[in-house]
Design a protein around this motif. Structure first.
Motif, PDB file in Angstrom:
ATOM      1  N   HIS A  72       0.846  -1.189   0.000  1.00  0.00           N
ATOM      2  CA  HIS A  72       0.000   0.000   0.000  1.00  0.00           C
ATOM      3  C   HIS A  72       0.887   1.246   0.000  1.00  0.00           C
ATOM      4  O   HIS A  72       2.120   1.167   0.075  1.00  0.00           O
ATOM      5  N   GLU A  73       0.256   2.402  -0.117  1.00  0.00           N
ATOM      6  CA  GLU A  73       0.942   3.693  -0.133  1.00  0.00           C
ATOM      7  C   GLU A  73       2.067   3.746  -1.158  1.00  0.00           C
ATOM      8  O   GLU A  73       3.215   4.093  -0.854  1.00  0.00           O
ATOM      9  N   ALA A  74       1.725   3.407  -2.393  1.00  0.00           N
ATOM     10  CA  ALA A  74       2.694   3.497  -3.494  1.00  0.00           C
ATOM     11  C   ALA A  74       2.807   4.951  -3.926  1.00  0.00           C
ATOM     12  O   ALA A  74       1.799   5.597  -4.240  1.00  0.00           O
ATOM     13  N   LEU A  75       4.033   5.466  -3.953  1.00  0.00           N
ATOM     14  CA  LEU A  75       4.211   6.909  -4.121  1.00  0.00           C
ATOM     15  C   LEU A  75       5.455   7.222  -4.938  1.00  0.00           C
ATOM     16  O   LEU A  75       6.525   6.681  -4.688  1.00  0.00           O
ATOM     17  N   LEU A  76       5.297   8.118  -5.908  1.00  0.00           N
ATOM     18  CA  LEU A  76       6.448   8.746  -6.561  1.00  0.00           C
ATOM     19  C   LEU A  76       6.574  10.130  -5.945  1.00  0.00           C
ATOM     20  O   LEU A  76       5.612  10.903  -5.934  1.00  0.00           O
ATOM     21  N   GLN A  77       7.762  10.441  -5.431  1.00  0.00           N
ATOM     22  CA  GLN A  77       7.952  11.690  -4.706  1.00  0.00           C
ATOM     23  C   GLN A  77       9.361  12.224  -4.947  1.00  0.00           C
ATOM     24  O   GLN A  77      10.220  11.522  -5.492  1.00  0.00           O
ATOM     25  N   PRO A  78       9.638  13.463  -4.525  1.00  0.00           N
ATOM     26  CA  PRO A  78      10.987  14.002  -4.686  1.00  0.00           C
ATOM     27  C   PRO A  78      12.017  13.171  -3.917  1.00  0.00           C
ATOM     28  O   PRO A  78      11.732  12.656  -2.832  1.00  0.00           O
TER      29      PRO A  78
END
Length: 367
Positions: free
Chosen positions: A50-56
């Motif tokens: 869960h909480e799959a994220l593309l971020q800086p």
């Protein structure tokens, strides 16, 4: 059936300027600079991924009682994205890396990330930071480092119940900027990389930590790399540092290319596997066999073994020019890069960079 994971996209508001990025790409080295973004996915027992994220790209905040810091549940992979002649970008064999990542996770009692999620995470990062992929025409690439580690806080000795998977990207210049140079190797008889039943087949952090003392010993002996021997008899060749080894028997069209067989203590390299197929495509005989230190030394002395090279994601193919051990040293061939070694290196890079036909479906376009 695997449940699809939706990624939340939070691109950086302050990416590196084009001028700053180009300055990095002019001389990136290896693993020194990182792109503007990273991908993270969490896993929690009872909830799954869960909480799959593309971020800086940013530092992590970690509790000092994080279980990875104490018990070492940490695995990783390495693969590359290459700019193609039409200016598109493609990954090289991400499916194979994803499958090996799952095997490593099983061995370290960690959750298995679905293959399609592993690939999607890599694609997403490359797509977002595509301007970081070096121009076509050389062997420069964008190196990807997918990895996973325990994030549960506690000191109980057991598999953690929380993990984080991440992907970082780093532009990589040519491994041999001044031309391909043979390396010298030290045969380690005091230390072993892995024993039967151990973690040799897993690409885990502990294997690399345990290798550093032997690599330092190799440097003390004036060698570039260490060669690992088997844990039982200390005479069977296994692999070189973070790379697999190949031995060329004979020369020309009749040559046979042999690599130490996978016995459960060697890392099953993606490049190693690729070269077995490419060598066959080029008309060479191939094989997997046990090769002893005596076989190697005698083979070179008698001219039976004509070339030796190592292979891995970072360098593709690295010629071996000299071997050293407590019992003496010897030169491989005339000490220079062999003809077959260089032909295989060019064949591999040509497929990766789109200059040759992809007969095996290894090139994975980023769409």
């Amino acid at each position: 059936m695997t449940t699809r994971i939706d990624f939340d996209l939070k691109p950086s508001a302050q990416p590196l300027s084009p001028a700053e990025r180009e300055a990095v790409l002019a001389n990136p080295g290896f693993g020194r600079y990182f792109t503007d973004h990273m991908v993270t996915i969490r896993w929690t027992e009872g909830r799954g991924w869960h909480e799959a994220l593309l971020q800086p790209y940013a530092p992590l905040q970690m509790d000092p009682a994080n279980m990875t810091l104490h018990y070492g549940q940490s695995i990783f992979e390495g693969l590359k994205a290459f700019r193609q002649p039409d200016d598109s970008v493609a990954l090289f064999r991400p499916e194979a890396n994803a499958a090996r990542f799952q095997r490593s996770a099983r061995r370290l009692a960690m959750p298995e990330l679905p293959v399609e999620t592993f690939i999607e995470a890599c694609e997403l990062l490359v797509r977002q930071d595509q301007s970081w992929v070096p121009a076509a025409g050389g062997e420069e690439s964008l190196y990807l480092r997918p990895f996973m580690f325990a994030t549960e806080v506690g000191l109980g000795v057991r598999p953690a119940n929380e993990y984080t998977f991440m992907v970082l990207a780093s532009p990589a210049g040519p491994y041999f900027p001044g031309g391909v140079e043979p390396v010298s190797v030290w045969l380690s008889e005091d230390y072993v990389r892995a024993a039967p039943g151990g973690t040799g087949e897993a690409k885990c952090a502990g294997n690399y930590a345990a290798s550093l003392v032997a690599q330092a010993e190799a440097a003390q002996q004036g060698c570039d790399q260490v060669v690992w021997l088997d844990a039982t008899e200390h005479r069977w060749i296994e692999e070189m540092g973070g790379m697999n080894l190949y031995f060329v028997y004979g020369s020309g069209a009749d040559a046979k290319i042999v690599t130490p067989e996978l016995t459960g203590t060697l890392l099953p390299g993606i490049t190693r596997d690729s070269l077995l197929s490419l060598a066959t495509d080029l008309g060479y005989r191939t094989g997997e066999a046990r090769i002893s230190t005596g076989d190697w030394r005698r083979g070179n002395a008698e001219g039976e073994i004509t070339e030796v090279f190592a292979c891995g994601t970072a360098a593709a193919i690295t010629p071996v020019g000299e071997a050293k051990s407590r019992g003496g040293s010897w030169t491989v061939g005339d000490g220079s890069p062999g003809e077959i070694t260089m032909r295989l290196r060019e064949a591999l890079l040509a497929v990766q960079t789109g200059r040759a036909e992809d007969r095996h479906g290894w090139v994975h376009p980023i769409r």
